[in-house]
Design a protein around this motif. Structure first.
Motif: not given
Lengths: 276, 276
Positions: B13-14, B127
């Motif tokens: 997600g990050s 994230s």
């Protein structure tokens, strides 16, 4: 009230800063064996007055012992002769040995305390505002302190914003062994183990946050912590045995390729999410 | 370039968030087995498109495997058949077992990597922007990756702000055992030991900062970490033995009332101040 602070490091210095909010109520007197601490304290303007003789500290209304725990025990006899209204508060991280070393003639003067706050930094320059705000102050064996001394100490702790809890010194020492002293031993052991095996370059390259968290308190003062370890020896040995048992469980599961066991062991530790 | 992200947790997600800075260069496709992860990823707008079939991931130019290390190994055969220009990057915290499980026909596609960053939190909601900025990205056994794949991966890592270092996978696994995996085991052991001995009230009352630091990573994912522990079993056992030796030194010194020895042991750990 005149308040004599013995030891102008992180704890004593931060107390002096906190008391600046009450210029009409508290006047602070600082005392320290370490000349460079005195110089720094003067430069930082930590206390209202630096005193050079312990007799001037003994003449104060409140005496704070913010020095390593072995030094607290050693200084007990020097305090004999304080006036009956004087309140003596020690900030030691161990309590039982300190309490049992208080001379009977000044037992009522004494309010054994342990502020549950700090950082790994030391000396006057480590002092910070609000170190005590919203932090726990454990007060031990309070019923053995004089009524006046109880009032003075609790008011002081309220003034600096601490949350006060009471405990007997034996329970205190057992609990802090698990929650503070053994974690310090783990951090020292971790760092000593890694420094033997890995280069600084490896550490810098591969440090992703977890090692930084786990090693932060390994930077703590050797004098302060060897004193604490020796004074709380038996409880610390118990807690070290307990954490070693857990590590051995982990080793056994690794050797047996026990994925599920390791999973459940980690999940058990995850229960901390509901607490802290 | 189309970039297929398998696993939309903290790492995947990050990464998707980081790539939003390059709307004309990268288009992100997200894939996750976990339906609630997909729902959260959609709500957070993490990726440009959610895909439901792994074939759509295989059609991307870059495939990122941001899933637990055992799942990475399990998914190897699914990736057979990708085009020769496709770059596959895994973000696993262990490298040797992953590298040795890569099917020969996609070995050149693969760039085994380990971002030295993260938090104890999990899932799409964990994230964060800039997770990779100024953080180390370890790239392992790079000479075995195709020339094109090396270029694509290193450019991607530069784009997200990582600092790239190269290492062979065996050295990587030994070093991260000491610097990351064993510290996690210490944290799990600490918390399990304390939770058996002490009440939540005790912990809350007596936690003064050190326990919080030492226990933070005990909140890490059981699936992710039991995978890592099993895959890096031998190095982890070595590092656990090494830290237990240090703890036993500490115990011996306590039993012998060896103040000076404990002092020097702590002072040795203090050398970390010059490194981190």
């Amino acid at each position: 009230m005149n308040i004599g602070i013995v030891g102008l490091g992180l704890m004593g210095g931060s107390l002096a800063i906190a008391l600046k909010k009450f210029p009409n109520k508290y006047k602070t007197f600082g005392y320290d064996h370490n000349l460079s601490h005195i110089k720094e304290a003067i430069e930082l303007g930590l206390v209202d007055k630096i005193v050079e003789s312990f007799e001037e500290i003994k003449a104060c209304d409140i005496i704070i012992l913010a020095i390593p725990v072995r030094s607290i025990v050693k200084s007990m006899n020097d305090m004999i002769g304080v006036g009956e209204n004087v309140t003596i508060i020690d900030f030691g991280s161990t309590k039982k040995e300190i309490v049992s070393s208080i001379p009977p003639q000044i037992r009522k003067n004494f309010v054994p305390s342990h502020p549950m706050t700090g950082t790994e930094k030391t000396g006057p320059t480590a002092s910070i505002e609000n170190l005590y705000v919203d932090k726990i102050m454990v007060v031990c064996d309070l019923e053995q302190s004089g009524v006046r001394q109880q009032e003075v100490a609790l008011e002081l702790f309220n003034d600096i914003g601490s949350k006060i809890i009471q405990m007997d010194s034996a329970s205190h020492d057992n609990s802090v062994a698990f929650i503070s002293h053994m974690p310090h031993a783990l951090s020292f052991a971790l760092v000593n183990s890694v420094l033997v095996q890995k280069s600084s370059d490896d550490i810098l390259a591969l440090e992703g946050g977890s090692f930084k968290s786990m090693s932060r308190i390994s930077k703590s003062s050797p004098i302060m912590w060897s004193d604490i370890f020796i004074q709380n020896r038996n409880n610390l040995l118990l807690s070290l045995q307990s954490v070693k048992n857990e590590l051995e469980k982990c080793e056994d599961m690794l050797k047996n390729d026990d994925w599920q066991g390791i999973h459940d062991w980690i999940e058990k530790a995850n229960r901390l999410k509901g607490i802290l």
